[in-house]
Structure formats: structure tokens, C-alpha cells
Enzyme design. Structure first.
Site, PDB file in Angstrom:
ATOM      1  CB  CYS A  19      -0.216  -3.458   8.531  1.00  0.00           C
ATOM      2  SG  CYS A  19       0.918  -2.209   7.876  1.00  0.00           S
ATOM      3  CB  CYS A  55      -0.619  -0.010   4.999  1.00  0.00           C
ATOM      4  SG  CYS A  55       0.948  -0.781   4.520  1.00  0.00           S
ATOM      5  CD  GLU A 105      -1.442  -2.378   1.949  1.00  0.00           C
ATOM      6  OE1 GLU A 105      -2.290  -3.176   2.376  1.00  0.00           O
ATOM      7  OE2 GLU A 105      -0.213  -2.564   2.092  1.00  0.00           O
TER       8      GLU A 105
END
Length: 161
Positions: free
Chosen positions: A88, A91, A60
């Protein structure tokens, strides 16, 4: 003319393909992402942690960096991101800072945790006061550091973001 749902599935399939192919090529974990603007893919990213030795080289983040370069702006508020896995915390933070308007994801974070990418401890750390986190934090020179913030506040040509 293709339906929106069909296009969305195609964008997600591209993210999934990136996750698999680049993982198999040894770049890093099985994560891929594409950023779409006005129905067109403008950037792609895949996990490059092992290839670059950069722990921030998540799919990302790589896609956001590429999209920002393509568009010449940090503001991706007219874009969507398709990620092969639920982002996560790092990101997700980057997605919020980029102001991306919607996230589509394939695998939920529980599946990522099951294969060794468990980020739940980061969410738990963020709930704790700084002094109680696993990585010690200590404030130094706040009287010096504040000067840059004060200058920013007074800066007449600053661009808020």
C-alpha cells in the site's frame, strides 16, 4: 545448490504462509512479508492491525521494524522484501525510506481492493493540493517549527538518512 529462482519462490511462499496463518489466527488482514539479506530471511512481518489496534501495523512495516532491529540500522539497502500483496502507499513509503533494493509481491493491488483493501483513494489524494484533500490540513506556527529545521542544518554531528 538451490537456484536463485527457487529460493525466491521459497521466500514468497513464507510471506504467503504468514499472510494466511496470521490472518486465520485473528491478527489482521491477509498480509505477510519477509525481508531477505544475502539469501537469508532476517525478519518477518504480518498484519497486526486488529491485534494491536495500530493502523500502521502492516506486514511490510512490521518486517522493516524487525529487520532494522536485527541489523541495528535504518538502512536496509542490501535487503529485498517479499510481500504477499503489492504494498500500500504507506508501506511503499516505508520501503523507500528503508532503501530496500527490490520488492517481490504476490497479489496485485487490484486483488486487495476486490476484498475490501482499496487504497487507490490515497494515491488520488496525494495528487491533490493539500487544501483540496479529504482530511483538512492547516499550517500552524511555521515560524516556530522552522527552528528545528534550521538547527538540523547547522548540526555538525548529524547523520543524514
Amino acid at each position: 545448490m538451490e537456484s536463485t529462482h527457487t529460493l525466491q519462490k521459497g521466500f514468497m511462499q513464507e510471506a504467503v504462509n504468514l499472510s494466511y496463518n496470521k490472518m486465520m489466527e485473528g491478527y489482521g488482514g491477509p498480509f505477510g512479508a519477509v525481508i531477505v539479506r544475502n539469501g537469508t530471511v532476517i525478519a518477518r512481518g504480518y498484519n497486526k492491525v486488529l491485534h494491536t489496534h495500530d493502523p500502521t501495523a502492516h506486514a511490510e512495516v512490521e518486517a522493516i521494524r524487525a529487520a532494522s532491529q536485527v541489523l541495528g540500522t535504518h538502512d536496509l539497502s542490501d535487503c529485498e522484501i517479499y510481500a504477499s500483496s503489492e504494498p500500500c502507499p504507506m508501506c511503499l513509503g516505508a520501503i523507500y525510506w528503508a532503501r530496500i533494493k527490490k520488492i517481490y509481491y504476490g497479489n496485485p493491488h487490484q486483488e486487495a481492493a476486490r476484498i475490501g483493501f482499496d487504497d487507490s483513494f490515497i494515491y488520488e489524494e496525494l495528487k491533490k493540493p493539500a487544501a483540496q484533500r479529504r482530511i483538512p490540513m492547516e499550517q500552524l506556527l511555521p515560524e516556530k517549527a522552522i527552528k528545528a529545521f534550521e538547527a538540523w542544518e547547522k548540526k555538525s554531528d548529524k547523520q543524514a538518512y
